[in-house]
Write a protein that holds these residues in place. Structure first.
Motif, PDB file in Angstrom:
ATOM      1  N   PRO A 112      67.967  29.147 112.284  1.00 39.28           N
ATOM      2  CA  PRO A 112      66.749  28.820 111.351  1.00 39.28           C
ATOM      3  C   PRO A 112      66.160  29.854 110.627  1.00 39.28           C
ATOM      4  O   PRO A 112      65.682  30.783 111.617  1.00 39.28           O
ATOM      5  CB  PRO A 112      65.938  27.819 111.872  1.00 39.28           C
ATOM      6  CG  PRO A 112      66.026  28.037 113.279  1.00 39.28           C
ATOM      7  CD  PRO A 112      67.593  28.594 113.732  1.00 39.28           C
ATOM      8  N   VAL A 144      63.205  29.782 107.981  1.00 42.89           N
ATOM      9  CA  VAL A 144      62.366  28.829 107.398  1.00 42.89           C
ATOM     10  C   VAL A 144      61.036  29.385 106.709  1.00 42.89           C
ATOM     11  O   VAL A 144      60.335  30.055 107.656  1.00 42.89           O
ATOM     12  CB  VAL A 144      62.162  27.489 108.086  1.00 42.89           C
ATOM     13  CG1 VAL A 144      61.326  26.504 107.260  1.00 42.89           C
ATOM     14  CG2 VAL A 144      63.549  27.018 108.493  1.00 42.89           C
ATOM     15  N   HIS A 197      65.778  28.414 104.007  1.00 48.06           N
ATOM     16  CA  HIS A 197      65.310  27.169 103.558  1.00 48.06           C
ATOM     17  C   HIS A 197      63.609  27.541 103.263  1.00 48.06           C
ATOM     18  O   HIS A 197      63.252  28.086 104.071  1.00 48.06           O
ATOM     19  CB  HIS A 197      65.242  25.863 104.554  1.00 48.06           C
ATOM     20  CG  HIS A 197      66.700  25.708 104.940  1.00 48.06           C
ATOM     21  ND1 HIS A 197      67.557  26.362 105.835  1.00 48.06           N
ATOM     22  CD2 HIS A 197      67.494  24.699 104.268  1.00 48.06           C
ATOM     23  CE1 HIS A 197      68.782  25.786 105.924  1.00 48.06           C
ATOM     24  NE2 HIS A 197      68.857  24.768 105.023  1.00 48.06           N
ATOM     25  N   VAL A 202      65.577  21.202 106.272  1.00 47.56           N
ATOM     26  CA  VAL A 202      65.850  22.606 107.068  1.00 47.56           C
ATOM     27  C   VAL A 202      67.168  22.577 107.917  1.00 47.56           C
ATOM     28  O   VAL A 202      67.793  23.715 108.392  1.00 47.56           O
ATOM     29  CB  VAL A 202      64.856  23.084 107.790  1.00 47.56           C
ATOM     30  CG1 VAL A 202      63.552  23.309 107.105  1.00 47.56           C
ATOM     31  CG2 VAL A 202      64.530  22.218 108.999  1.00 47.56           C
TER      32      VAL A 202
END
Length: 452
Positions: A58, A60, A151, A240
């Motif tokens: 991830p 983010v 994201h 996400v």
């Protein structure tokens, strides 16, 4: 033909393997990571990249006015994703020296964030950043430094809601008070925030929100924060967890005669540069080449007999294996027409997107019986939606015999007979209401294509 100039044919299983194992995404991620980070030892860097177990860590960013509470959401997301929660507070140890209305020092903050995200925990587990950027300029500086989130979540709420939240009251009335001591502390601290400072922060956020959205428009989701926190969290988490995959489209477009398959395929081809493969046109093109295969196909066309499946599949396999189809993708219409043809195509060149254009028979009849063809240019016109441009063209237009009402009715009946069987072969196919103007149909197709 000399093998050195023979067109390259790429085996169909190559594209299928690349899709199943996200090879294009893997190569793109590795290349972009090397170019962005510019490591001194690219080989060792790539080995580390592959050893971390997943390319989908991830990355983010959570954006919001401080009153909305981006820190709480970022903390929850990082815990769920097992990513590192990075905040400006943890990086700027002397942030207390800044005045309440003073912006974070852009260059220093960007540098510290960049260095923090390169550390082994962020490199291996991913990260969730909140508290920065606060302006479009800061977002651009992050991008220039190579901090590129995949994201971006932006929390939006009306000004009066943000004002109440900043005092800690709305959260207690409308939401469940979070059990975490750290989250309660944030709310308690917000309640003692001076009103002037709150208004300044809200005003700065409103001034910058358009620029921030523009900087991250390709991977941004705006969520209404004026709803229960659990709903906000679930929407953010679902977003996400989405993964952007670059893969060559292999699209099948079904629909009854007159549903607009050819027109929609042309629009998609023009915008997304995929190869438009109309089976009927392809067969006529091969027949016109004069090869042994073409002469055999021409004999069927001259007698108005259906071309055998074996010949059609041979021609399609040759066309869909060419480099342009493999690299840019393709959209096929006019084939398959029954279950057996669909199964044969599935074995050789399986599609990864399938759409059925749905139109009532009476609408199809009305559309097709008003279509005429220019025998000189081959261009098709419609008496209502696309009339001939001049009287000279209008006089020479011909209506093809198979497009008379009786023939159209028979073709519609044949299509309806095989539709259920085709839908069984492609159970995940999308249904598109094509009883609209072409632009609206294209928008529906495009939304399903890009949103998948």
């Amino acid at each position: 033909m000399d093998d050195s100039v023979r067109p390259l044919r790429i085996p169909p299983h190559v594209a299928v393997y690349a899709d199943q194992h996200a090879v294009s995404h893997l190569m793109q991620s590795m290349l972009s990571s090397v170019l962005i980070d510019q490591p001194e030892d690219p080989i060792r860097y790539l080995i580390r990249l592959l050893q971390r177990g997943s390319m989908d860590i991830p990355k983010v960013v959570v954006l919001a006015s401080p009153a909305v509470g981006p820190h709480v959401l970022a903390e929850e997301l990082s815990a769920e994703l097992r990513a590192v929660h990075v905040t400006t507070e943890s990086l700027l140890h002397d942030q207390s020296e800044l005045s309440p209305t003073q912006e974070l020092p852009t260059e220093r903050t960007v540098g510290q964030i960049h260095q923090r995200l390169k550390e082994i925990d962020c490199f291996s587990r991913g990260w969730v950043l909140d508290g920065f950027p606060q302006t479009r300029l800061q977002a651009l500086r992050l991008q220039q430094a190579g901090v590129l989130p995949e994201h971006v979540v932006m929390l939006e709420a009306p000004d009066d809601e943000m004002s109440e939240r900043s005092q800690g009251e709305a959260y207690r009335r409308a939401f469940v008070w979070p059990p975490s001591d750290s989250r309660s502390q944030h709310l308690e601290e917000g309640r003692s925030q001076p009103q002037g400072q709150r208004l300044d922060e809200q005003h700065r956020f409103r001034c910058e929100v358009t620029g921030l959205c523009a900087a991250y428009q390709n991977f941004l989701k705006v969520i209404n924060a004026d709803q229960p926190h659990a709903d906000v969290y679930q929407q953010a988490l679902a977003f996400v967890r989405t993964r952007h995959r670059s893969r060559s489209p292999r699209i099948l477009l079904f629909g009854p005669p007159g549903s607009g398959k050819s027109h929609q395929a042309a629009l998609l081809s023009e915008k997304y540069k995929m190869v438009d493969v109309c089976c009927d046109q392809l067969l006529r093109s091969v027949a016109a080449e004069g090869s042994a295969l073409g002469e055999e196909i021409q004999s069927y066309l001259d007698d108005e007999r259906p071309v055998p499946d074996s010949l059609v599949l041979h021609v399609l396999a040759d066309r869909l294996s060419q480099v342009d189809c493999c690299c840019r993708g393709w959209i096929l219409h006019g084939f398959p027409c029954d279950m057996q043809q669909a199964k044969n195509l599935q074995e050789s060149h399986p599609p990864n997107r399938v759409f059925f254009l749905e139109v009532a028979d009476d609408v199809c009849l009305e559309r097709i019986t008003q279509i005429a063809t220019d025998p000189i240019t081959g261009e098709r016109f419609h008496a209502v939606t696309r009339p001939a441009l001049s009287s000279e063209v209008q006089k020479r237009l011909k209506v093809r015999r198979e497009e008379q009402r009786l023939s159209v009715t028979q073709r519609l009946k044949q299509y309806r007979t095989h539709t259920a069987a085709l839908q069984c072969v492609y159970p995940r196919a999308g249904a598109i209401d094509a009883d609209k103007d072409p632009h609206s149909v294209f928008e529906l197709l495009e939304s399903r294509l890009t949103g998948d």
